[in-house]
Design a protein around this motif. Sequence first.
Motif, PDB file in Angstrom:
ATOM      1  N   MET A 114       0.820  -1.202   0.000  1.00  0.00           N
ATOM      2  CA  MET A 114       0.000   0.000   0.000  1.00  0.00           C
ATOM      3  C   MET A 114       0.858   1.258   0.000  1.00  0.00           C
ATOM      4  O   MET A 114       0.496   2.273  -0.603  1.00  0.00           O
ATOM      5  CB  MET A 114      -0.926  -0.009   1.216  1.00  0.00           C
ATOM      6  N   VAL A 115       2.003   1.204   0.683  1.00  0.00           N
ATOM      7  CA  VAL A 115       2.903   2.367   0.688  1.00  0.00           C
ATOM      8  C   VAL A 115       3.420   2.642  -0.723  1.00  0.00           C
ATOM      9  O   VAL A 115       3.433   3.801  -1.183  1.00  0.00           O
ATOM     10  CB  VAL A 115       4.082   2.130   1.657  1.00  0.00           C
ATOM     11  N   SER A 129      -2.839  12.809 -14.075  1.00  0.00           N
ATOM     12  CA  SER A 129      -3.380  11.553 -14.625  1.00  0.00           C
ATOM     13  C   SER A 129      -4.238  10.799 -13.622  1.00  0.00           C
ATOM     14  O   SER A 129      -4.756   9.727 -13.934  1.00  0.00           O
ATOM     15  CB  SER A 129      -2.220  10.658 -15.087  1.00  0.00           C
ATOM     16  N   ILE A 130      -4.391  11.348 -12.413  1.00  0.00           N
ATOM     17  CA  ILE A 130      -5.196  10.693 -11.396  1.00  0.00           C
ATOM     18  C   ILE A 130      -5.831  11.750 -10.508  1.00  0.00           C
ATOM     19  O   ILE A 130      -5.280  12.846 -10.327  1.00  0.00           O
ATOM     20  CB  ILE A 130      -4.331   9.718 -10.555  1.00  0.00           C
ATOM     21  N   GLU A 131      -7.013  11.436  -9.959  1.00  0.00           N
ATOM     22  CA  GLU A 131      -7.714  12.404  -9.139  1.00  0.00           C
ATOM     23  C   GLU A 131      -7.269  12.313  -7.681  1.00  0.00           C
ATOM     24  O   GLU A 131      -6.834  11.260  -7.206  1.00  0.00           O
ATOM     25  CB  GLU A 131      -9.220  12.168  -9.230  1.00  0.00           C
ATOM     26  N   GLU A 132      -7.395  13.423  -6.974  1.00  0.00           N
ATOM     27  CA  GLU A 132      -6.950  13.498  -5.589  1.00  0.00           C
ATOM     28  C   GLU A 132      -7.770  12.590  -4.677  1.00  0.00           C
ATOM     29  O   GLU A 132      -7.256  12.048  -3.702  1.00  0.00           O
ATOM     30  CB  GLU A 132      -7.041  14.940  -5.103  1.00  0.00           C
ATOM     31  N   ALA A 133      -9.070  12.411  -5.001  1.00  0.00           N
ATOM     32  CA  ALA A 133      -9.931  11.568  -4.169  1.00  0.00           C
ATOM     33  C   ALA A 133      -9.427  10.127  -4.132  1.00  0.00           C
ATOM     34  O   ALA A 133      -9.455   9.473  -3.085  1.00  0.00           O
ATOM     35  CB  ALA A 133     -11.372  11.609  -4.685  1.00  0.00           C
ATOM     36  N   GLY A 134      -8.933   9.641  -5.261  1.00  0.00           N
ATOM     37  CA  GLY A 134      -8.416   8.278  -5.304  1.00  0.00           C
ATOM     38  C   GLY A 134      -7.186   8.116  -4.429  1.00  0.00           C
ATOM     39  O   GLY A 134      -7.011   7.096  -3.755  1.00  0.00           O
ATOM     40  N   VAL A 135      -6.339   9.138  -4.409  1.00  0.00           N
ATOM     41  CA  VAL A 135      -5.146   9.094  -3.568  1.00  0.00           C
ATOM     42  C   VAL A 135      -5.528   9.076  -2.090  1.00  0.00           C
ATOM     43  O   VAL A 135      -4.930   8.357  -1.289  1.00  0.00           O
ATOM     44  CB  VAL A 135      -4.230  10.295  -3.873  1.00  0.00           C
ATOM     45  N   ILE A 136      -6.539   9.865  -1.732  1.00  0.00           N
ATOM     46  CA  ILE A 136      -6.983   9.909  -0.332  1.00  0.00           C
ATOM     47  C   ILE A 136      -7.511   8.544   0.109  1.00  0.00           C
ATOM     48  O   ILE A 136      -7.220   8.070   1.215  1.00  0.00           O
ATOM     49  CB  ILE A 136      -8.062  10.994  -0.147  1.00  0.00           C
ATOM     50  N   VAL A 138      -6.731   5.565  -1.095  1.00  0.00           N
ATOM     51  CA  VAL A 138      -5.603   4.633  -0.968  1.00  0.00           C
ATOM     52  C   VAL A 138      -4.795   4.948   0.286  1.00  0.00           C
ATOM     53  O   VAL A 138      -4.322   4.037   0.989  1.00  0.00           O
ATOM     54  CB  VAL A 138      -4.716   4.694  -2.230  1.00  0.00           C
ATOM     55  N   PHE A 139      -4.633   6.234   0.594  1.00  0.00           N
ATOM     56  CA  PHE A 139      -3.886   6.628   1.797  1.00  0.00           C
ATOM     57  C   PHE A 139      -4.592   6.136   3.059  1.00  0.00           C
ATOM     58  O   PHE A 139      -3.938   5.637   3.993  1.00  0.00           O
ATOM     59  CB  PHE A 139      -3.734   8.153   1.836  1.00  0.00           C
ATOM     60  N   VAL A 140      -5.913   6.242   3.101  1.00  0.00           N
ATOM     61  CA  VAL A 140      -6.671   5.750   4.262  1.00  0.00           C
ATOM     62  C   VAL A 140      -6.533   4.244   4.398  1.00  0.00           C
ATOM     63  O   VAL A 140      -6.346   3.718   5.511  1.00  0.00           O
ATOM     64  CB  VAL A 140      -8.159   6.151   4.135  1.00  0.00           C
ATOM     65  N   MET A 142      -4.002   2.514   3.393  1.00  0.00           N
ATOM     66  CA  MET A 142      -2.637   2.277   3.846  1.00  0.00           C
ATOM     67  C   MET A 142      -2.540   2.437   5.358  1.00  0.00           C
ATOM     68  O   MET A 142      -1.912   1.619   6.049  1.00  0.00           O
ATOM     69  CB  MET A 142      -1.677   3.244   3.150  1.00  0.00           C
ATOM     70  N   MET A 143      -3.153   3.476   5.916  1.00  0.00           N
ATOM     71  CA  MET A 143      -3.087   3.707   7.355  1.00  0.00           C
ATOM     72  C   MET A 143      -3.841   2.621   8.118  1.00  0.00           C
ATOM     73  O   MET A 143      -3.406   2.194   9.203  1.00  0.00           O
ATOM     74  CB  MET A 143      -3.673   5.084   7.687  1.00  0.00           C
ATOM     75  N   LEU A 144      -4.962   2.149   7.582  1.00  0.00           N
ATOM     76  CA  LEU A 144      -5.697   1.061   8.233  1.00  0.00           C
ATOM     77  C   LEU A 144      -4.862  -0.214   8.260  1.00  0.00           C
ATOM     78  O   LEU A 144      -4.837  -0.932   9.275  1.00  0.00           O
ATOM     79  CB  LEU A 144      -7.026   0.816   7.502  1.00  0.00           C
ATOM     80  N   SER A 145      -4.183  -0.504   7.162  1.00  0.00           N
ATOM     81  CA  SER A 145      -3.327  -1.693   7.123  1.00  0.00           C
ATOM     82  C   SER A 145      -2.187  -1.567   8.126  1.00  0.00           C
ATOM     83  O   SER A 145      -1.780  -2.552   8.749  1.00  0.00           O
ATOM     84  CB  SER A 145      -2.784  -1.925   5.720  1.00  0.00           C
TER      85      SER A 145
END
Length: 235
Positions: A114-115, A129-136, A138-140, A142-145
């Motif tokens: 995930m990192v 090439s990617i939206e900010e919502a998708g990054v958020i 994935v980041f959440v 990552m933190m849950l994992s």
Amino acid sequence: MNADITYQFRDFFRYLESDPELTTFLAIYIVILLAILAVGVLVGAATYVMTAIAVMKMAKKRGISKAWLAWIPVANTYVFGKISETPDKKRKTAVILLILHIAYSMMAGIYAGMVSVTVGMIAQLEYGSIEEAGVIIVFVMMMLSFVVFLASAVAYMVIYYMAFYRICKLFGGSQHMTYFLLGLIPVVLGIGIALPIALLVLAAKEPDDSNMFPKPPIPRWGQPDSAQPPQNHIL
């Protein structure tokens, strides 16, 4: 993008050629890093071998079948837990340790993945090439994992050292607390090789199952010995 990276590397090496002092410094730095890595690998290998020898020896003394599993990664955790179990088999330490070991190992891999995904998506934000919502999202994830990994790792360490304490009682007798602290405190300070040394010392002793159970209370003067079973007198 690959062409830009290639040019950056070319410029970097050209800069190194123009500055001999920097080149010498980087060479020394790399040699030191490789030396530290080599020492770490050797210490890790010695730690693993000593732990395997100690666990296998204790498992044989406890009459545990397939004691050679002490040499197999992950499976050695099961053998370690099996040594610490009481003769009445009420504790299932071996199974719990095995499950927690597998859980935190899997979560470590998931978190690392995930990192890398998160870092890659953040890099793509610059190119749109990617939206900010998708990054958020994935980041959440990552933190849950990471939280699950941390919880499973802490639970594993707690159960592991509880098992180690029972092994100290089993093989160390009246000096069990000394062996436990000798195996615990240096590890907390970052000296990981202290635990296998303590296990090797304990493995040289003979186990005593009576140390795994609480001692019966000493009866007071004038009171019957509660530790003795009642006698059936046949008239």
